[in-house]
Enzyme design. Sequence first.
Site, PDB file in Angstrom:
ATOM      1  N   HIS A 107       0.839  -1.203   0.000  1.00  0.00           N
ATOM      2  CA  HIS A 107       0.000   0.000   0.000  1.00  0.00           C
ATOM      3  C   HIS A 107       0.882   1.264   0.000  1.00  0.00           C
ATOM      4  O   HIS A 107       0.722   2.148  -0.848  1.00  0.00           O
ATOM      5  CB  HIS A 107      -0.923  -0.022   1.231  1.00  0.00           C
ATOM      6  CG  HIS A 107      -1.808   1.183   1.360  1.00  0.00           C
ATOM      7  ND1 HIS A 107      -3.167   1.145   1.112  1.00  0.00           N
ATOM      8  CD2 HIS A 107      -1.527   2.472   1.700  1.00  0.00           C
ATOM      9  CE1 HIS A 107      -3.674   2.350   1.291  1.00  0.00           C
ATOM     10  NE2 HIS A 107      -2.705   3.177   1.664  1.00  0.00           N
ATOM     11  N   GLU A 108       1.833   1.318   0.917  1.00  0.00           N
ATOM     12  CA  GLU A 108       2.699   2.504   1.003  1.00  0.00           C
ATOM     13  C   GLU A 108       3.599   2.616  -0.221  1.00  0.00           C
ATOM     14  O   GLU A 108       3.820   3.717  -0.733  1.00  0.00           O
ATOM     15  CB  GLU A 108       3.537   2.467   2.285  1.00  0.00           C
ATOM     16  CG  GLU A 108       2.733   2.541   3.579  1.00  0.00           C
ATOM     17  CD  GLU A 108       1.754   3.719   3.624  1.00  0.00           C
ATOM     18  OE1 GLU A 108       2.063   4.775   3.052  1.00  0.00           O
ATOM     19  OE2 GLU A 108       0.671   3.563   4.219  1.00  0.00           O
ATOM     20  N   HIS A 128       1.817   4.373  -3.034  1.00  0.00           N
ATOM     21  CA  HIS A 128       1.873   5.832  -2.950  1.00  0.00           C
ATOM     22  C   HIS A 128       3.245   6.344  -3.412  1.00  0.00           C
ATOM     23  O   HIS A 128       3.351   7.282  -4.191  1.00  0.00           O
ATOM     24  CB  HIS A 128       1.696   6.302  -1.498  1.00  0.00           C
ATOM     25  CG  HIS A 128       0.312   6.127  -0.945  1.00  0.00           C
ATOM     26  ND1 HIS A 128      -0.807   6.631  -1.555  1.00  0.00           N
ATOM     27  CD2 HIS A 128      -0.125   5.523   0.197  1.00  0.00           C
ATOM     28  CE1 HIS A 128      -1.878   6.336  -0.819  1.00  0.00           C
ATOM     29  NE2 HIS A 128      -1.497   5.661   0.250  1.00  0.00           N
ATOM     30  N   ASP A 178      -7.078   8.156   2.486  1.00  0.00           N
ATOM     31  CA  ASP A 178      -6.662   8.520   1.125  1.00  0.00           C
ATOM     32  C   ASP A 178      -7.885   8.916   0.297  1.00  0.00           C
ATOM     33  O   ASP A 178      -7.858   9.906  -0.434  1.00  0.00           O
ATOM     34  CB  ASP A 178      -5.997   7.330   0.414  1.00  0.00           C
ATOM     35  CG  ASP A 178      -4.754   6.843   1.143  1.00  0.00           C
ATOM     36  OD1 ASP A 178      -4.087   7.668   1.791  1.00  0.00           O
ATOM     37  OD2 ASP A 178      -4.464   5.633   1.058  1.00  0.00           O
TER      38      ASP A 178
END
Length: 254
Positions: free
Chosen positions: A67-68, A71, A143
């Site tokens: 997930h990170e 980004h 988000d």
Amino acid sequence: EKIAKRTVGFSGADLENMMNEAAIAIARENKKEIDMEDIEEASMKVKYGPSKKRLHDEYEREMTAYHEAGHAVLAHMLPYADPVHRISIVSRGHALGYTFTPPEKDKVQLLKSEMLDDMVVMMGGRAAEMLIYDEQTAGASNDIERATRVARSMVVEYGMSKLGPMNFAPQYDRSYAKAWGEPHKISAQLQEKVDSEIRELIDEAQKKAMTLLKKHRKQLDDVTTKLLEVETLDGDEFERVMGVKKARKDLKRS
Ligand code: ZN
């Protein structure tokens, strides 16, 4: 200069708080001096809350890392996005991980191109979840909230959609006798168009995030692997995996 760069947006009170936290931390370790690492840790604590040693299983850890990384890879690829300063899967506050991309300077004016790229970066976490696991987590809620807010402002306030430069928010009549009256609202038909423009901006961002992550799958995997290994990467360590970010695009005449 280094500290100023990583504390863009901090108030005087935040800075004071940060230095206090750093002082408390070194006292706990019986150290005599505050170094950059202490300041870095304290600034993250002020921004995101204290770090927690949470026991999450391997699967959860990997999903957080993807997930990170989603980004971060997009922030690296998109010309109007700010570069990654720090990325981590150490949970802080309510977040299981975070990707920190502070603006390089205090901005007074935001460009449409920047808002569009920022939205793609925001959708990067969810896009990575879907690409790797064909699954969605509640962790993307913040988000999604932020991306929705940007899209709404673009359509409703900034006149940056196909509907053109008109303000679609409820408006109060400012003439003296009507100051406390009901606000003028846009018609239901127009509201429907506003909503669908917002929807479209978010869909576009989501699609672009997905396409770019598919294209740069190897980098996504590489960053995730590194994160699982060391948990936190600073900007330099991140660029060692990704390569140096191309110069940020700026305003130019067409
Ligand atoms: Zn996220």
